[in-house]
Design a protein around this motif. Structure first.
Motif, PDB file in Angstrom:
ATOM      1  N   LEU A 227      12.395 -15.024  -7.896  1.00 23.10           N
ATOM      2  CA  LEU A 227      13.649 -15.129  -7.150  1.00 23.10           C
ATOM      3  C   LEU A 227      14.809 -15.620  -8.019  1.00 23.10           C
ATOM      4  CD1 LEU A 227      12.444 -16.429  -3.684  1.00 23.10           C
ATOM      5  CD2 LEU A 227      13.340 -14.159  -4.260  1.00 23.10           C
ATOM      6  N   ILE A 228      14.505 -16.142  -9.205  1.00 23.20           N
ATOM      7  CA  ILE A 228      15.575 -16.527 -10.115  1.00 23.20           C
ATOM      8  C   ILE A 228      16.370 -15.306 -10.561  1.00 23.20           C
ATOM      9  CG2 ILE A 228      14.167 -16.437 -12.203  1.00 23.20           C
ATOM     10  CD1 ILE A 228      17.093 -18.841 -11.451  1.00 23.20           C
ATOM     11  N   LEU A 229      15.756 -14.141 -10.569  1.00 21.26           N
ATOM     12  CA  LEU A 229      16.462 -12.929 -11.010  1.00 21.26           C
ATOM     13  C   LEU A 229      17.611 -12.555 -10.078  1.00 21.26           C
ATOM     14  CD1 LEU A 229      13.416 -10.914 -12.329  1.00 21.26           C
ATOM     15  CD2 LEU A 229      15.239 -11.964 -13.680  1.00 21.26           C
ATOM     16  N   PRO A 230      17.410 -12.482  -8.757  1.00 20.81           N
ATOM     17  CA  PRO A 230      18.568 -12.237  -7.895  1.00 20.81           C
ATOM     18  C   PRO A 230      19.602 -13.372  -7.958  1.00 20.81           C
ATOM     19  CG  PRO A 230      16.537 -11.839  -6.684  1.00 20.81           C
ATOM     20  CD  PRO A 230      16.153 -12.421  -8.003  1.00 20.81           C
ATOM     21  N   ALA A 231      19.130 -14.595  -8.123  1.00 25.05           N
ATOM     22  CA  ALA A 231      20.069 -15.715  -8.253  1.00 25.05           C
ATOM     23  C   ALA A 231      20.905 -15.564  -9.522  1.00 25.05           C
ATOM     24  CB  ALA A 231      19.322 -17.044  -8.262  1.00 25.05           C
ATOM     25  N   PHE A 232      20.262 -15.179 -10.627  1.00 20.11           N
ATOM     26  CA  PHE A 232      20.986 -14.943 -11.879  1.00 20.11           C
ATOM     27  C   PHE A 232      21.956 -13.776 -11.728  1.00 20.11           C
ATOM     28  CE2 PHE A 232      21.067 -12.540 -15.959  1.00 20.11           C
ATOM     29  CZ  PHE A 232      21.882 -13.423 -16.665  1.00 20.11           C
TER      30      PHE A 232
ATOM     31  N   PRO B 287      -0.462 -12.789  -7.161  1.00 22.11           N
ATOM     32  CA  PRO B 287      -0.564 -14.248  -7.322  1.00 22.11           C
ATOM     33  C   PRO B 287      -0.365 -14.660  -8.782  1.00 22.11           C
ATOM     34  CG  PRO B 287      -2.741 -13.295  -7.266  1.00 22.11           C
ATOM     35  CD  PRO B 287      -1.768 -12.145  -7.082  1.00 22.11           C
ATOM     36  N   THR B 288       0.009 -15.907  -8.952  1.00 22.38           N
ATOM     37  CA  THR B 288       0.045 -16.465 -10.301  1.00 22.38           C
ATOM     38  C   THR B 288      -1.392 -16.650 -10.770  1.00 22.38           C
ATOM     39  OG1 THR B 288       0.110 -18.693  -9.390  1.00 22.38           O
ATOM     40  CG2 THR B 288       2.235 -17.680  -9.939  1.00 22.38           C
ATOM     41  N   THR B 289      -1.548 -16.860 -12.037  1.00 23.91           N
ATOM     42  CA  THR B 289      -2.893 -16.965 -12.595  1.00 23.91           C
ATOM     43  C   THR B 289      -3.574 -18.274 -12.222  1.00 23.91           C
ATOM     44  OG1 THR B 289      -2.143 -15.611 -14.445  1.00 23.91           O
ATOM     45  CG2 THR B 289      -4.203 -16.809 -14.741  1.00 23.91           C
ATOM     46  N   THR B 290      -2.839 -19.385 -12.297  1.00 22.80           N
ATOM     47  CA  THR B 290      -3.489 -20.690 -12.098  1.00 22.80           C
ATOM     48  C   THR B 290      -2.852 -21.550 -11.007  1.00 22.80           C
ATOM     49  OG1 THR B 290      -2.093 -21.704 -13.789  1.00 22.80           O
ATOM     50  CG2 THR B 290      -4.221 -20.796 -14.503  1.00 22.80           C
ATOM     51  N   ILE B 291      -1.652 -21.241 -10.586  1.00 16.00           N
ATOM     52  CA  ILE B 291      -0.933 -22.127  -9.658  1.00 16.00           C
ATOM     53  C   ILE B 291      -1.290 -21.857  -8.201  1.00 16.00           C
ATOM     54  CG2 ILE B 291       1.366 -22.926  -8.952  1.00 16.00           C
ATOM     55  CD1 ILE B 291       2.401 -21.962 -11.629  1.00 16.00           C
ATOM     56  N   ALA B 292      -1.849 -20.700  -7.904  1.00 16.13           N
ATOM     57  CA  ALA B 292      -2.208 -20.306  -6.543  1.00 16.13           C
ATOM     58  C   ALA B 292      -0.982 -20.147  -5.652  1.00 16.13           C
ATOM     59  CB  ALA B 292      -3.211 -21.286  -5.927  1.00 16.13           C
ATOM     60  N   MET B 293       0.049 -19.549  -6.228  1.00 15.35           N
ATOM     61  CA  MET B 293       1.255 -19.192  -5.481  1.00 15.35           C
ATOM     62  C   MET B 293       1.562 -17.732  -5.781  1.00 15.35           C
ATOM     63  SD  MET B 293       3.872 -22.380  -6.118  1.00 15.35           S
ATOM     64  CE  MET B 293       5.203 -21.556  -5.266  1.00 15.35           C
ATOM     65  N   ARG B 294       2.361 -17.133  -4.937  1.00 13.31           N
ATOM     66  CA  ARG B 294       2.797 -15.769  -5.222  1.00 13.31           C
ATOM     67  C   ARG B 294       3.917 -15.808  -6.251  1.00 13.31           C
ATOM     68  NH1 ARG B 294       2.598 -13.303   0.880  1.00 13.31           N
ATOM     69  NH2 ARG B 294       0.333 -13.262   0.987  1.00 13.31           N
ATOM     70  N   LYS B 295       3.868 -14.866  -7.175  1.00 13.38           N
ATOM     71  CA  LYS B 295       4.861 -14.824  -8.255  1.00 13.38           C
ATOM     72  C   LYS B 295       6.273 -14.575  -7.758  1.00 13.38           C
ATOM     73  CE  LYS B 295       1.963 -13.401 -12.108  1.00 13.38           C
ATOM     74  NZ  LYS B 295       1.719 -12.345 -13.113  1.00 13.38           N
TER      75      LYS B 295
ATOM     76  N   GLN C 219       0.825  -1.204   0.000  1.00 11.14           N
ATOM     77  CA  GLN C 219       0.000   0.000   0.000  1.00 11.14           C
ATOM     78  C   GLN C 219       0.862   1.258   0.000  1.00 11.14           C
ATOM     79  OE1 GLN C 219      -2.505   0.437   3.436  1.00 11.14           O
ATOM     80  NE2 GLN C 219      -3.908   1.826   2.401  1.00 11.14           N
ATOM     81  N   LYS C 220       1.933   1.255   0.776  1.00 14.06           N
ATOM     82  CA  LYS C 220       2.781   2.448   0.860  1.00 14.06           C
ATOM     83  C   LYS C 220       3.668   2.623  -0.363  1.00 14.06           C
ATOM     84  CE  LYS C 220       3.047   2.958   5.853  1.00 14.06           C
ATOM     85  NZ  LYS C 220       3.928   2.943   7.027  1.00 14.06           N
ATOM     86  N   SER C 221       4.146   1.517  -0.929  1.00 14.21           N
ATOM     87  CA  SER C 221       5.133   1.609  -2.013  1.00 14.21           C
ATOM     88  C   SER C 221       4.529   1.411  -3.399  1.00 14.21           C
ATOM     89  CB  SER C 221       6.227   0.564  -1.797  1.00 14.21           C
ATOM     90  OG  SER C 221       5.692  -0.738  -1.929  1.00 14.21           O
ATOM     91  N   PHE C 222       3.297   0.943  -3.468  1.00 15.35           N
ATOM     92  CA  PHE C 222       2.671   0.557  -4.742  1.00 15.35           C
ATOM     93  C   PHE C 222       3.494  -0.515  -5.449  1.00 15.35           C
ATOM     94  CE2 PHE C 222       0.901   4.819  -4.088  1.00 15.35           C
ATOM     95  CZ  PHE C 222      -0.440   4.496  -4.079  1.00 15.35           C
ATOM     96  N   ASN C 223       4.204  -1.312  -4.682  1.00 14.77           N
ATOM     97  CA  ASN C 223       5.008  -2.416  -5.190  1.00 14.77           C
ATOM     98  C   ASN C 223       4.334  -3.700  -4.718  1.00 14.77           C
ATOM     99  OD1 ASN C 223       6.878  -4.367  -5.808  1.00 14.77           O
ATOM    100  ND2 ASN C 223       8.619  -3.294  -4.930  1.00 14.77           N
ATOM    101  N   PHE C 224       3.731  -4.416  -5.648  1.00 13.86           N
ATOM    102  CA  PHE C 224       2.947  -5.601  -5.296  1.00 13.86           C
ATOM    103  C   PHE C 224       3.693  -6.899  -5.582  1.00 13.86           C
ATOM    104  CE2 PHE C 224       0.077  -2.111  -6.056  1.00 13.86           C
ATOM    105  CZ  PHE C 224      -0.745  -2.165  -4.930  1.00 13.86           C
ATOM    106  N   ILE C 225       5.023  -6.807  -5.664  1.00 15.42           N
ATOM    107  CA  ILE C 225       5.836  -7.979  -6.023  1.00 15.42           C
ATOM    108  C   ILE C 225       5.602  -9.149  -5.067  1.00 15.42           C
ATOM    109  CG2 ILE C 225       7.824  -7.063  -4.776  1.00 15.42           C
ATOM    110  CD1 ILE C 225       9.623  -8.479  -6.767  1.00 15.42           C
ATOM    111  N   TYR C 226       5.405  -8.863  -3.792  1.00 10.74           N
ATOM    112  CA  TYR C 226       5.283  -9.936  -2.806  1.00 10.74           C
ATOM    113  C   TYR C 226       3.857 -10.465  -2.655  1.00 10.74           C
ATOM    114  CZ  TYR C 226      10.000  -8.612  -1.577  1.00 10.74           C
ATOM    115  OH  TYR C 226      11.349  -8.346  -1.628  1.00 10.74           O
ATOM    116  N   GLU C 227       2.892  -9.779  -3.248  1.00  7.17           N
ATOM    117  CA  GLU C 227       1.503 -10.201  -3.077  1.00  7.17           C
ATOM    118  C   GLU C 227       0.849 -10.680  -4.369  1.00  7.17           C
ATOM    119  OE1 GLU C 227      -0.576  -8.227   0.534  1.00  7.17           O
ATOM    120  OE2 GLU C 227      -0.168  -6.685  -0.981  1.00  7.17           O
TER     121      GLU C 227
END
Length: 191
Positions: A163-168, A150-158, A140-148
Motif C-alpha cells: 500500500l506504500i506504492l499508491p501512497a507514494f 502471504p509474507t514469508t515469515t510475518i503471517a500477513m498479506r503482502k 481465480q478470475k484475474s490471476f492477480n494474487f496481490i490480495y492473497e
C-alpha cells in the motif's frame, strides 16, 4: 534566511504548494519514525541471535519498513528537488532555456506519475475486487494474487506492505504538481 525564502516561494505558489509543504512535514516525521523502527528491529535481531534464539520474522519486517521509509523519503526528495541530478547541460544554458528545460523535467515527472498511476490501478484493480464476491474469486478470475499472497515469515498479506506504492503515487504526484506550479509562476526552482 532560507526558511524565509522557502515561505515566500510557498506563498507565491498557492494552495497546491502549501498542501505539498504540509504533507512533506508529515512525511519527515513518518520517515524518521520508520527509520527508528528499522533500527529497533535490527537491534532486536542482534540481541535475539546472540541469545541463540533468533526471530526469523524480524529480518523480513525490517525490509518492508525500510521500503516504506525509502519511498516516503523519495517523496520528500521530489518535494524539495533534492534528488541526484546531472546539471552540466542546465548550467550551460541561458536563463530562459534553463527555465524551459526545468519545466520540461517537472512535466516529465508528472508523466511518470501518471504512468505509475495506471500501472497501480491495473495491479490493485479496485473495481474488480469490489465486483468479486470474495478475494479468492477475484484471484481465480484475474490471476492477480496481490490480495492473497502471504509474507514469508510475518503471517500477513503482502498487500498491506504494498500500500506504500499508491501512497507514494499520491504524494509524489502532489509534490511534482506543486513544483511545476511553482516553476510556472516564476517561483524558485533552479535546483
Amino acid at each position: 534566511m532560507s526558511s524565509v525564502l522557502s515561505e515566500e516561494r510557498v506563498e507565491r505558489a498557492g494552495v497546491l504548494a502549501r498542501v505539498s509543504a504540509r504533507l512533506a512535514a508529515v512525511e519527515w516525521y513518518c520517515a524518521g519514525l520508520l527509520l527508528c523502527v528499522v533500527f529497533l528491529l535490527l537491534l532486536l535481531n542482534v540481541v535475539t541471535r546472540s541469545l541463540g534464539s533468533p526471530l526469523i520474522w524480524v529480518d523480513e519486517l525490517a525490509i518492508y519498513v525500510m521500503i516504506w521509509a525509502a519511498l516516503i523519503g523519495a517523496s520528500i526528495g521530489i518535494r524539495n528537488r533534492d534528488h541526484i541530478a546531472m546539471t552540466l547541460l542546465t548550467d550551460m544554458l541561458p536563463v530562459g532555456s534553463r527555465r524551459a528545460l526545468l519545466i520540461g523535467v517537472d512535466a516529465a515527472l508528472l508523466v511518470f506519475f501518471a504512468i505509475l498511476g495506471v500501472i497501480l490501478w491495473n495491479w490493485f484493480d479496485p473495481v474488480g475486487v469490489l465486483a468479486a464476491e470474495t478475494l479468492a474469486e477475484f484471484s481465480q478470475k484475474s490471476f492477480n494474487f496481490i490480495y492473497e499472497e502471504p509474507t514469508t515469515t510475518i503471517a500477513m498479506r503482502k498487500v498491506w506492505f504494498w500500500l506504500i506504492l499508491p501512497a507514494f503515487f499520491l504524494s509524489g504526484t502532489l509534490h511534482a504538481a506543486a513544483n511545476l506550479a511553482t516553476r510556472l509562476r516564476g517561483g524558485e526552482g533552479e535546483r
